[in-house]
Design a protein around this motif. Sequence first.
Motif, PDB file in Angstrom:
ATOM      1  N   GLY A 374       1.512   0.861  -0.288  1.00  0.00           N
ATOM      2  CA  GLY A 374       0.160   0.753  -0.759  1.00  0.00           C
ATOM      3  C   GLY A 374      -0.332   0.617  -2.191  1.00  0.00           C
ATOM      4  O   GLY A 374      -1.425   0.525  -2.406  1.00  0.00           O
ATOM      5  N   CYS A 375       0.660   0.611  -2.854  1.00  0.00           N
ATOM      6  CA  CYS A 375       0.238   0.507  -4.541  1.00  0.00           C
ATOM      7  C   CYS A 375       1.708   0.111  -5.175  1.00  0.00           C
ATOM      8  O   CYS A 375       2.683   0.196  -4.499  1.00  0.00           O
ATOM      9  CB  CYS A 375      -0.296   1.709  -4.834  1.00  0.00           C
ATOM     10  SG  CYS A 375       0.780   3.114  -4.535  1.00  0.00           S
ATOM     11  N   THR A 467      -6.122  -2.010  -5.176  1.00  0.00           N
ATOM     12  CA  THR A 467      -6.117  -0.848  -4.365  1.00  0.00           C
ATOM     13  C   THR A 467      -6.836   0.287  -4.883  1.00  0.00           C
ATOM     14  O   THR A 467      -7.254   1.163  -4.322  1.00  0.00           O
ATOM     15  CB  THR A 467      -4.733  -0.329  -4.133  1.00  0.00           C
ATOM     16  OG1 THR A 467      -4.193   0.027  -5.400  1.00  0.00           O
ATOM     17  CG2 THR A 467      -3.726  -1.312  -3.715  1.00  0.00           C
TER      18      THR A 467
END
Length: 531
Positions: A374-375, A467
Amino acid sequence: MSEGKYSQVVIIGAGFSGLTMACQLQNQLKEFDYTIYERSKEVGGTWSANKYPGCAVDIPAALYSLSFAPHPGFSKLCPSQAEVLDYFHEVAKRYRVLEHVACQTEWEGAVWQESSRTWSVRLRDLVSGRVFHHECKILISAVGALVNPNSFDLPGVDSFCGEIVHTARWRDGLSLRKKDVVVVGNGASAAQLIPAVIHETKSITQFIRTPQYYVPNDNFDISAFWKAVFRWIPGFLLLFRFLIFVYLETAMAMIGLGQQGSRSRLVASSKSKAYMTGSAPEKYWPLLVPEYEIGCKRRVFDKAKYIPCLQNDRLLLTNDPIVAIQESSVLTQSGKAYPADTIVLATGFSLTHWDVDVRGRGNRSREEHWKEFGCIEAYQSIAMNGFPNFFYLLGPNSGRAHTSTLFAIENHTHLILRVVRPILEGRASSVEVKRESEVRYNQQLQSAIEKTVFTDSCGTYFNDSRTGRNWFIYPWSSFQLWYSTHWAGLDDWSYEATAPVESCLRPEKSLLQLCRCRIDSSVRQGIYHGY
């Protein structure tokens, strides 16, 4: 495509990160079979690239220097770019690192080879255009973030008759004498450049977007007496270094969201605002005083006295956005044209240093790995599961907004050397961080960041625009960084043995050897832990 090469270690980047890793490979592991690739014409990293007038380090040199190579001869508390680069060359020469460096060589990619437990690194000779491969056991990315300047793509750029130059691409011999100069940006680079050139220019028009917190600061000369004290009194320079370290570490009090953090930020922001309003013309106060909380962006230490320069009639400060470039001027949103013979971009850097295609086990790319998490991230800023024997220096979340970057570099170097020692000693063929450890670390990291001012409230480049997560900041103290890299256990790492597991269980093995071969029955044959 030419025939490949082999080294035990390949390091990408010949800045301070690459230099530190090379020196400590020699010092701590007695490993000399390494190669450093650097895409620039010379070594030095950011201190080679940034040669604009006034460029200097903003951390006292006693701390912005390597602990294993102290230097008592700096002329100022915070020396110039030229002095820092001279120091870099001195250390590189002392440790004979330059013998291992290949400049003007671009890193284009790397692939993990499961069969040989090695990395195949793809490189391009920028002089000849030749593409070649270099195989290695350990691959280390020592590519810094302050590498690739942000683009400047406005209508009419090609029609401009003067010169457009980024501070990190300064041209030797470039003169601003009697010229109308446009400076775009108001970070540390602009704050150093403008005081250094304002008296030779005809005019400077500075375009800004976001206000900064400028901190009053003095840069003292170091006298011959103090140089002699640092050189000849054992331990005195080390003590001075430690005192600076402790003093800078007090800035950590500002980053927390609790009452103590709020009080510390109030005191610091009040001091900064008083400095700006007391030293700059009143007409500029609305452009100078930030609305966001101090601390979520790196403060600008105004050693060059940029803020008092705003009293000079040659300098005009505006936040009127540039919309187009004309032959000898810049056109703004309000319709006004400002004269320009030279445009200087102090606009910072992009994040393209992580665009290189690196593929780990099963041909899995970094982008795929980060998408899953996610990052942009890495365990302890240095490693990712599924990418054996691959490490970062100044990787994700290694940034220190308040103290010396070299301190972080040295600590992460120490951790990498602890992890790779069994590989380079031939006791294991590969090592990687456990996935569950990487997940746990990043949960703890993001949780810690959420309790600080390092959120997306500033619109800072510290945060990934896709994000909102902060990819840059290490949110804990420097004491925690030192402990986690020097003393914390290595249970989060999995090693693949060079010999079958059964060989570890032979009766003739010593107790020490048996401890090094602690078997983890929960994983496949050949994996062991606990170095």
